[in-house]
Scaffold this motif. Structure first.
Motif, mmCIF file in Angstrom:
data_model
loop_
_atom_site.group_PDB
_atom_site.id
_atom_site.type_symbol
_atom_site.label_atom_id
_atom_site.label_comp_id
_atom_site.label_asym_id
_atom_site.label_seq_id
_atom_site.Cartn_x
_atom_site.Cartn_y
_atom_site.Cartn_z
ATOM 1 N N ASN A 101 10.087 -11.394 -3.814
ATOM 2 C CA ASN A 101 11.308 -11.552 -3.084
ATOM 3 C C ASN A 101 11.725 -10.024 -2.377
ATOM 4 O OD1 ASN A 101 11.655 -14.350 -3.226
ATOM 5 N ND2 ASN A 101 12.687 -13.929 -5.588
ATOM 6 N N ASP A 102 10.861 -9.202 -2.613
ATOM 7 C CA ASP A 102 11.149 -7.787 -2.007
ATOM 8 C C ASP A 102 10.994 -7.652 -0.527
ATOM 9 O OD1 ASP A 102 10.201 -4.551 -3.297
ATOM 10 O OD2 ASP A 102 11.832 -5.227 -2.015
ATOM 11 N N TYR A 103 10.322 -8.367 0.230
ATOM 12 C CA TYR A 103 10.396 -8.759 1.460
ATOM 13 C C TYR A 103 9.267 -7.631 1.990
ATOM 14 C CZ TYR A 103 14.471 -11.588 1.013
ATOM 15 O OH TYR A 103 15.180 -12.370 0.772
ATOM 16 N N LYS A 104 9.328 -6.395 1.572
ATOM 17 C CA LYS A 104 8.472 -5.453 2.129
ATOM 18 C C LYS A 104 7.067 -5.205 1.616
ATOM 19 C CE LYS A 104 11.995 -1.995 3.102
ATOM 20 N NZ LYS A 104 12.487 -0.379 2.665
ATOM 21 N N LEU A 105 6.192 -5.567 2.529
ATOM 22 C CA LEU A 105 4.744 -5.621 2.048
ATOM 23 C C LEU A 105 3.920 -4.446 2.631
ATOM 24 C CD1 LEU A 105 2.232 -7.070 1.309
ATOM 25 C CD2 LEU A 105 2.192 -8.137 3.639
ATOM 26 N N SER A 106 3.984 -3.326 1.533
ATOM 27 C CA SER A 106 3.772 -1.750 2.039
ATOM 28 C C SER A 106 2.347 -1.610 1.473
ATOM 29 C CB SER A 106 4.788 -0.968 1.509
ATOM 30 O OG SER A 106 5.771 -1.309 1.975
ATOM 31 N N PHE A 107 1.577 -1.084 2.240
ATOM 32 C CA PHE A 107 0.067 -0.586 1.889
ATOM 33 C C PHE A 107 0.079 1.054 1.464
ATOM 34 C CE2 PHE A 107 -2.422 -4.595 2.863
ATOM 35 C CZ PHE A 107 -1.398 -5.182 3.584
ATOM 36 N N GLY A 108 -0.812 1.190 0.611
ATOM 37 C CA GLY A 108 -1.022 2.504 0.240
ATOM 38 C C GLY A 108 -2.377 3.016 1.082
ATOM 39 N N ALA A 109 -2.995 3.944 0.730
ATOM 40 C CA ALA A 109 -4.239 4.541 1.456
ATOM 41 C C ALA A 109 -5.368 3.489 1.093
ATOM 42 C CB ALA A 109 -4.617 5.843 0.941
ATOM 43 N N GLY A 110 -5.171 2.757 0.184
ATOM 44 C CA GLY A 110 -6.503 2.041 -0.301
ATOM 45 C C GLY A 110 -7.920 2.511 -0.599
ATOM 46 N N THR A 111 -8.678 1.672 -0.953
ATOM 47 C CA THR A 111 -10.102 2.345 -1.541
ATOM 48 C C THR A 111 -11.291 1.896 -0.484
ATOM 49 O OG1 THR A 111 -9.474 2.204 -3.797
ATOM 50 C CG2 THR A 111 -11.848 2.177 -3.318
ATOM 51 N N THR A 112 -11.723 2.724 -0.081
ATOM 52 C CA THR A 112 -13.009 2.272 1.007
ATOM 53 C C THR A 112 -14.282 2.177 0.123
ATOM 54 O OG1 THR A 112 -11.888 3.885 2.567
ATOM 55 C CG2 THR A 112 -14.053 3.372 2.813
ATOM 56 N N VAL A 113 -14.677 1.124 0.404
ATOM 57 C CA VAL A 113 -15.906 0.825 -0.682
ATOM 58 C C VAL A 113 -16.854 0.736 0.608
ATOM 59 C CG1 VAL A 113 -17.076 -1.012 -1.718
ATOM 60 C CG2 VAL A 113 -14.589 -0.422 -2.235
ATOM 61 N N THR A 114 -18.088 1.612 0.391
ATOM 62 C CA THR A 114 -19.320 1.519 1.136
ATOM 63 C C THR A 114 -20.326 0.752 0.219
ATOM 64 O OG1 THR A 114 -18.229 3.423 2.236
ATOM 65 C CG2 THR A 114 -20.671 2.891 2.654
ATOM 66 N N VAL A 115 -20.780 -0.120 0.940
ATOM 67 C CA VAL A 115 -22.228 -0.839 0.237
ATOM 68 C C VAL A 115 -23.572 -0.361 1.239
ATOM 69 C CG1 VAL A 115 -23.084 -2.895 -0.343
ATOM 70 C CG2 VAL A 115 -20.703 -2.717 -0.438
ATOM 71 N N ARG A 116 -24.450 0.027 0.287
ATOM 72 C CA ARG A 116 -25.649 0.664 1.262
ATOM 73 C C ARG A 116 -26.603 -0.366 0.718
ATOM 74 N NH1 ARG A 116 -23.824 5.504 2.536
ATOM 75 N NH2 ARG A 116 -22.154 6.587 1.161
ATOM 76 N N ALA A 117 -27.695 -0.217 1.557
ATOM 77 C CA ALA A 117 -28.949 -1.286 1.225
ATOM 78 C C ALA A 117 -29.733 -0.673 0.415
ATOM 79 C CB ALA A 117 -29.570 -1.426 2.720
#
Lengths: 113, 110
Positions: free
Chosen positions: B94-110
């Motif tokens: 019920n906080d209403y705000k949906l706030s994103f941080g910096a996140g984690t960049t996941v890189t998948v390699r072959a």
């Protein structure tokens, strides 16, 4: 396809101009959220509307305004545009006041030149 | 919203399991833990949500220990198409705000 539609997809305009971004939420969703994403600042919450009323405000500039209409679509108005306003603008919607599962549109890429 | 801390980036190879841990020491009783995925130039997409213990869906699993001060998103057998930014969000519904941080960049390699 999230069901959230944003128009236009791309917009190029000059500094000082005013633009309007449009968002149609998923059918039945009452909440609409607007976000700005630029390379240097990540995804920033701007504002949220619930059933036509403003519910929460984030880092939204005074030059920006938004509204949600009776048919639940929303518009984000950006005026006196500056180069730094160039960004991806996302709209999201959710079913009720619960924000936790929101559906995002594909965004509008705004370029100010 | 509770403050979250997650790694800036992670590398993996196709077929491996990727585990991303998010710390949220000041999580409140009413807070839920939600993860989103974002591909370049696309809007974030909801992956999974949980309150405690373990939640699994067709995409991922979410492990939450009893103290709820952290959580781990597990992506089984990743492929190149799982390369994305993953965001951990913690808050009251019920906080209403949906706030994103910096996140984690996941890189998948072959």
């Amino acid at each position: 396809d999230s069901g959230v539609t944003q128009t236009p997809k791309h917009l190029i305009t000059a500094t000082g101009q005013r633009v309007t971004l449009r968002c149609s939420p998923r059918s039945g969703d009452l909440s609409v959220y607007w976000y700005q994403q630029s390379l240097d600042q990540g995804l920033q919450f701007l504002i949220q509307y619930y059933n036509g009323e403003e519910r929460a405000k984030g880092n939204i500039l005074e030059r920006f305004s938004a509204q949600q209409f009776p048919d639940l679509h929303s518009e984000l108005n950006l005026s006196s545009l500056e180069l730094g306003d160039s960004a991806l603008y996302f709209c999201a919607s959710s079913g009720g006041r619960d924000w936790t599962e929101a559906f995002f549109g594909q965004g509008t890429r705004l370029t100010v030149v | 919203l509770a403050k979250t801390t997650q790694p800036i980036s992670m590398d993996s190879y196709e077929g491996q399991e990727v585990n991303i841990t998010c710390s949220h020491n000041n999580i409140a009783t009413n807070d839920y833990i939600t993860w989103y995925q974002q591909f370049p130039s696309q809007g974030p997409r909801f992956i999974i949500q949980g309150y405690k213990t373990k939640v699994t869906n067709e995409v991922a699993s979410l492990f939450i220990p009893a103290d709820r001060k952290s959580s781990t998103l597990s992506l089984p057998r990743v492929s190149l198409s799982d390369t994305a930014v993953y965001y951990c969000l913690v808050g009251d519904k019920n906080d209403y705000k949906l706030s994103f941080g910096a996140g984690t960049t996941v890189t998948v390699r072959a």
